[in-house]
Motif scaffolding. Structure first.
Motif, PDB file in Angstrom:
ATOM      1  N   TYR A  99       0.738  -1.630   0.205  1.00 48.37           N
ATOM      2  CA  TYR A  99       0.031  -0.191  -0.046  1.00 48.37           C
ATOM      3  C   TYR A  99       0.298   1.275  -0.180  1.00 48.37           C
ATOM      4  CZ  TYR A  99      -3.088  -3.628   1.023  1.00 48.37           C
ATOM      5  OH  TYR A  99      -3.993  -4.957   1.315  1.00 48.37           O
ATOM      6  N   ALA A 149       2.179   1.840  -3.356  1.00 50.17           N
ATOM      7  CA  ALA A 149       1.020   2.363  -4.687  1.00 50.17           C
ATOM      8  C   ALA A 149       0.051   3.420  -3.558  1.00 50.17           C
ATOM      9  CB  ALA A 149       0.035   1.247  -5.020  1.00 50.17           C
ATOM     10  N   PRO A 150       0.415   4.115  -3.389  1.00 53.10           N
ATOM     11  CA  PRO A 150      -0.675   4.840  -2.300  1.00 53.10           C
ATOM     12  C   PRO A 150      -1.697   5.640  -3.195  1.00 53.10           C
ATOM     13  CG  PRO A 150       1.459   6.135  -2.317  1.00 53.10           C
ATOM     14  CD  PRO A 150       1.990   5.142  -3.433  1.00 53.10           C
ATOM     15  N   GLU A 151      -1.510   6.257  -4.125  1.00 47.20           N
ATOM     16  CA  GLU A 151      -2.711   6.464  -5.285  1.00 47.20           C
ATOM     17  C   GLU A 151      -3.570   5.128  -5.460  1.00 47.20           C
ATOM     18  OE1 GLU A 151      -3.406   9.915  -5.268  1.00 47.20           O
ATOM     19  OE2 GLU A 151      -1.376   9.683  -4.452  1.00 47.20           O
ATOM     20  N   ASN A 152      -2.989   4.341  -5.210  1.00 43.49           N
ATOM     21  CA  ASN A 152      -4.290   2.975  -5.411  1.00 43.49           C
ATOM     22  C   ASN A 152      -5.623   2.992  -5.484  1.00 43.49           C
ATOM     23  OD1 ASN A 152      -5.435   0.516  -6.363  1.00 43.49           O
ATOM     24  ND2 ASN A 152      -3.840  -0.600  -6.119  1.00 43.49           N
ATOM     25  N   SER A 153      -6.709   2.982  -6.333  1.00 42.91           N
ATOM     26  CA  SER A 153      -7.960   3.056  -5.331  1.00 42.91           C
ATOM     27  C   SER A 153      -8.618   2.215  -4.526  1.00 42.91           C
ATOM     28  CB  SER A 153      -9.235   3.459  -6.589  1.00 42.91           C
ATOM     29  OG  SER A 153      -9.156   2.034  -7.334  1.00 42.91           O
ATOM     30  N   ASP A 164      -7.695  -3.728  -8.887  1.00 42.58           N
ATOM     31  CA  ASP A 164      -6.500  -2.552  -8.875  1.00 42.58           C
ATOM     32  C   ASP A 164      -5.293  -3.314  -7.525  1.00 42.58           C
ATOM     33  OD1 ASP A 164      -8.397  -0.976  -9.705  1.00 42.58           O
ATOM     34  OD2 ASP A 164      -9.427  -1.817  -8.064  1.00 42.58           O
ATOM     35  N   ASP A 209      -4.440   0.170 -13.751  1.00 43.79           N
ATOM     36  CA  ASP A 209      -3.428   0.908 -13.100  1.00 43.79           C
ATOM     37  C   ASP A 209      -2.650   0.427 -12.249  1.00 43.79           C
ATOM     38  OD1 ASP A 209      -6.003   1.288 -12.423  1.00 43.79           O
ATOM     39  OD2 ASP A 209      -5.829   3.361 -11.689  1.00 43.79           O
ATOM     40  N   TYR A 236       2.749   3.497 -11.905  1.00 40.96           N
ATOM     41  CA  TYR A 236       2.158   2.712 -11.142  1.00 40.96           C
ATOM     42  C   TYR A 236       1.813   2.801  -9.423  1.00 40.96           C
ATOM     43  CZ  TYR A 236      -1.419   4.559 -13.858  1.00 40.96           C
ATOM     44  OH  TYR A 236      -2.170   5.046 -15.422  1.00 40.96           O
ATOM     45  N   SER A 249       5.407   3.590  -6.577  1.00 44.19           N
ATOM     46  CA  SER A 249       6.700   4.022  -6.569  1.00 44.19           C
ATOM     47  C   SER A 249       8.093   3.398  -5.596  1.00 44.19           C
ATOM     48  CB  SER A 249       5.841   5.044  -4.960  1.00 44.19           C
ATOM     49  OG  SER A 249       7.246   6.013  -4.289  1.00 44.19           O
TER      50      SER A 249
END
Length: 686
Positions: free
Chosen positions: A247, A250-254, A326, A367, A419, A421
């Motif tokens: 997590y 991929a902090p922007e993962n929905s 996701d 993504d 996508y 980091s």
């Protein structure tokens, strides 16, 4: 005859299942007991013409074996040089003592039971005896599968075995009857004590033990090996922060849809929920572990309406699903056990192949992020898995690790690297990267295509011990020379059976239910071949061998990749046709030959010893893969064709004379007396 055959197969399955739960070496050498069983059954048939009856001693021998295992339970070492083991520190007797004892004890017990089977076997026409033997085996595997489905403990297996021994008492002497009764009672008491141990459960895969820890935590052990730890998400963030790395990468993962394969007792599911996942599909192969998570996990992840649980094999779920995710997590999916009867195929083996990684990639959103983590004991294993991801995704994954020995590693990647980091990108080591595992060679924990030295030494000792045991118990081996073709058929059929089981495991999952269905399907196919051979006579065996060659060619041409591209129903129909066509024809060849033998017990014993050799050859898949086993099968059946009698439908005079001398000189056993009573007639003269 049916009851004796039922007892023989049920005891064999019980020994494999129960021994592996208490002697952890057998979790990684599962066909070790199988090989001992084949040797014992073969010896039991070959020596059944002796005046000394062994069947009355089977129950006492089984009790002695259970006592021995209870006195010396074993845990396996964590690692080897070539082949990885995941377990606790070794305890009990060392492997070089325990494995030979287990092998010899298994062979002895099965030889004693087979002695009773063989003496009754000889009272029927060869093909009728074989038919009844298969019927008993079908009932045996059905009963064992039912008990596995119900999650019954060993006491249930003991009751079934004990009931069979008691039912076969009529016709025995008072002394033998007393021995059987005392042995059965002792066996039931011993396994009742084990079955009623607190916090001990039996799933179709493991003996699961639960130990409570501090502050509401629990330690879950399977087959004596530490497997999972239940605690809260908050506590895990303090003690094992790398579980949260997916997590953070991929902090922007929905997180609209998350897939967790290896959900276990729910810890990874709880972490996903804590990060805001809107839906979590949790896949776990073992129903018992899921239930323990439902009862004991303090975060109650499985009670959350956002969680949808699937009790299934992870690879099979991916193959059957049409959903995109996701985030896909392979969350410590190490089974710590092998697929029953296979040399080195573990329950999760097909989850780490190149093809499996590609299937997972195909289920990601544009993504989406893929992550896998575990406690990897060797750096080369991390490199292999990271290299597999590099090959599938086209760029190296992120890696987060802690520790140097048995370290925890997290590999994270995505279709589009933007996508993810990364703080550290994986780079190949100086020693190179082991080649990825494939569906044909799915041995992810085997560093090179080779047979590990521990296997080579063990197999060599098994072969030597087997030759000595057959020679000492059955006399000169030349008596079996006229059945060399049946010997080669036994070796070939064992490999053909292995190929079928492995292929169905790939196509439909490595679950116990799939394996049980495949074994049952093979036995039903054998029975169908027997029924055809009883009603029709094939005057030209060569034509049957040609048909067998065509069936093996079909199995070679139709690759698993082609079958995996089909939807479930067409895949099942095609896989059944491809796998069972050569099985059916092979058994037509065997049945046509077997109905003309002079000594059914010697012929069947030779066939069973061939099956044991086939079990040894099975380890060749570690080098050549499973598909190439078909070439070995073809070679063995070619040898069977070369060594077949010129006219297998006529009884050789020497065989008839030998068998008649046996029938006249050997007193009936207790099993023969029981059979005569039930059939209401005397034994036939040949």
């Amino acid at each position: 005859m049916v009851l004796l055959s039922f007892l023989m197969l049920f005891t064999e399955l019980t020994l494999i299942r129960w021994s592996g739960a208490n002697v952890v070496y057998l979790s990684y050498f599962s066909n070790f007991v199988l090989l001992g069983s084949f040797l014992g059954i073969g010896i039991g048939f070959l020596r059944s013409r002796s005046k000394v009856q062994l069947f009355p001693r089977a129950a006492p021998a089984l009790v002695i074996f259970v006592l021995f295992v209870h006195l010396f339970p074993v845990q396996v070492d964590r690692s080897g040089t070539q082949l990885l083991y995941f377990g606790g520190n070794p305890s009990g007797l060392p492997i070089w003592v325990m494995l030979p004892v287990i092998f010899v004890a298994t062979a002895a017990i099965m030889a004693m039971i087979a002695d009773g089977v063989a003496r009754t076997f000889a009272t029927f026409e060869p093909l009728e005896a074989y038919r009844l033997d298969i019927l008993g085996s079908i009932v045996g595997i059905a009963a064992f599968s039912l008990l596995s489905f119900l999650g019954t403990p060993p006491i249930a297996w003991a009751v079934v075995v004990g009931t069979c021994f008691i039912a076969l008492l009529p016709g025995t002497t008072l002394l033998h009857g007393l021995q059987q009764g005392v042995a059965v009672l002792t066996l039931i008491v011993l396994l009742w004590i084990e079955s009623t141990s607190p916090w001990t459960y039996w799933s179709p895969y493991y003996k699961v033990s639960v130990r409570s820890g501090p502050e509401g935590t629990y330690d879950i052990q399977v087959n004596g090996i530490p497997h999972q730890w239940i605690d809260s998400t908050a506590q895990r963030f303090v003690t094992e922060p790398l579980y949260f790395a997916p997590y953070q990468r991929a902090p922007e993962n929905s997180l609209d849809r998350v897939l967790v394969i290896g959900a276990g007792t729910g810890g990874d599911v709880a972490i996903a929920l804590a990060h805001g996942a809107r839906r979590v599909d949790a896949v776990e192969i073992d129903q018992r572990l899921y239930r323990l998570g439902t009862e004991l996990n303090p975060d109650l992840p499985y009670q959350d309406p956002r969680v949808h649980v699937y009790i299934n094999d992870g690879r099979a779920f991916l193959q059957q699903s049409d959903q995109d995710y996701d985030l896909i997590l392979f969350a410590l999916p190490d089974s710590l056990t092998l697929v029953a009867g296979q040399s080195a195929l573990r329950l999760e083996s097909y989850l780490f192949t190149t093809q499996a990684m590609q299937v997972a990639k195909d289920h990601l959103t544009p993504d989406g992020v893929f992550t896998m983590y575990n406690y990897y004991r060797q750096q080369w294993l991390v490199d292999r898995l990271a290299g597999t991801l590099d090959q599938v995704y086209g760029h190296p994954p992120c890696i987060d690790t802690t520790g140097r020995v048995g370290h925890f590693a997290v590999l994270t990647t995505s279709v589009d690297p933007q996508y993810v980091s990364c703080s550290t990108v994986w780079r190949p080591g100086e020693l190179g990267v082991p080649s990825p595992a494939t569906d044909d060679h799915p041995f992810v924990y085997l560093r090179t295509r080779s047979i590990p030295s521990i296997y080579l030494l063990t197999l060599a000792l098994i072969l030597l011990l087997s030759l000595l045991a057959v020679r000492m118990s059955s006399g000169p081996l030349r008596e079996m020379r006229r059945y060399l073709d049946l010997f080669f058929m036994g070796a070939a059929f064992l490999l053909l059976e292995t190929k079928s089981v492995v292929q169905f495991a790939l196509l439909f999952g490595t679950t116990w239910f799939v394996n049980a269905l495949v074994f049952a399907g093979i036995l039903v196919t054998v029975l169908a071949a027997i029924e055809v051979a009883r009603r029709f006579s094939f005057k030209s065996p060569g034509r049957l061998y040609v048909a067998l060659a065509a069936g093996l060619t079909l199995a070679w041409v139709v690759s698993p990749d082609l079958l995996l591209s089909l939807s479930v129903v067409p895949r099942f129909l095609a896989a059944t046709a491809v796998a069972f066509t050569p099985v059916f024809v092979a058994n037509l060849v065997f049945a046509e030959r077997f109905k003309g033998v002079g000594s059914s017990v010697v012929a069947f014993g030779a066939n069973l010893l061939g099956a044991m050799v086939g079990g040894l050859l099975e380890y060749g898949a570690l080098v050549v893969g499973y598909r190439a086993l078909l070439l070995v099968v073809a070679g063995l059946y070619s040898l069977a064709f070369v060594f077949r009698p010129r006219d297998a439908t006529q009884l050789p005079a020497a065989e008839v004379a030998a068998e008649q001398r046996h029938m006249e000189l050997t007193p009936p056993s207790s099993q023969l007396s029981l059979t005569e009573t039930m059939r209401g007639r005397k034994l036939p003269k040949l």
